[in-house]
Design an enzyme around this catalytic site. Sequence first.
Site, PDB file in Angstrom:
ATOM      1  N   ARG A   1       0.814  -1.210   0.000  1.00 26.96           N
ATOM      2  CA  ARG A   1       0.000   0.000   0.000  1.00 26.96           C
ATOM      3  C   ARG A   1       0.850   1.263   0.000  1.00 26.96           C
ATOM      4  O   ARG A   1       1.944   1.284   0.542  1.00 26.96           O
ATOM      5  CB  ARG A   1      -0.896   0.008   1.232  1.00 26.96           C
ATOM      6  CG  ARG A   1      -1.912   1.126   1.202  1.00 26.96           C
ATOM      7  CD  ARG A   1      -2.747   1.126   2.444  1.00 26.96           C
ATOM      8  NE  ARG A   1      -2.062   1.871   3.480  1.00 26.96           N
ATOM      9  CZ  ARG A   1      -2.549   2.040   4.697  1.00 26.96           C
ATOM     10  NH1 ARG A   1      -3.688   1.486   5.039  1.00 26.96           N
ATOM     11  NH2 ARG A   1      -1.884   2.731   5.577  1.00 26.96           N
TER      12      ARG A   1
ATOM     13  N   CYS B   1       0.041   5.509   0.800  1.00 28.26           N
ATOM     14  CA  CYS B   1      -0.957   6.484   1.252  1.00 28.26           C
ATOM     15  C   CYS B   1      -0.381   7.876   1.062  1.00 28.26           C
ATOM     16  O   CYS B   1       0.749   8.146   1.478  1.00 28.26           O
ATOM     17  CB  CYS B   1      -1.310   6.256   2.721  1.00 28.26           C
ATOM     18  SG  CYS B   1      -2.556   7.426   3.332  1.00 28.26           S
TER      19      CYS B   1
END
Length: 129
Positions: free
Chosen positions: A106, A108
């Site tokens: 991931r 962000c």
Amino acid sequence: MSDTDPIETDDAPNTDNPYSQGVRAGDTLYVSGYGPVDPETGAVVDGDIDAQTDRVLDNIAAVVDEAGGDGLADVVKVTVYLTDLEDYERVNEAYGARFGADPPARVCVEVSRLPEDVRVELDATAYLG
């Protein structure tokens, strides 16, 4: 040009904008970015950042399912876009509850603004092999 298939489902938001909900290229599915929009009404869902993150994940799962995958279980990479990093921990809690012990890779990032002035958007890559 490579062999790709656009993916479309009524279970995720559709717009008149020029993009596919997802594109399958072999065993890889690229899911477009989604905000917390209800596919039935086309409206941003009411609720806090937790509820909005859940709706976004539901939208992504619907596209993966339509491509023949197993919802979030097949997601291998996610990008999270937040308009306020103060929401980071709460998004992590909602996100973690959906992905469990083996979450995907991931990224962000905080952005200045998202379409419809939503607070969160995610895109994803899934492996359907």
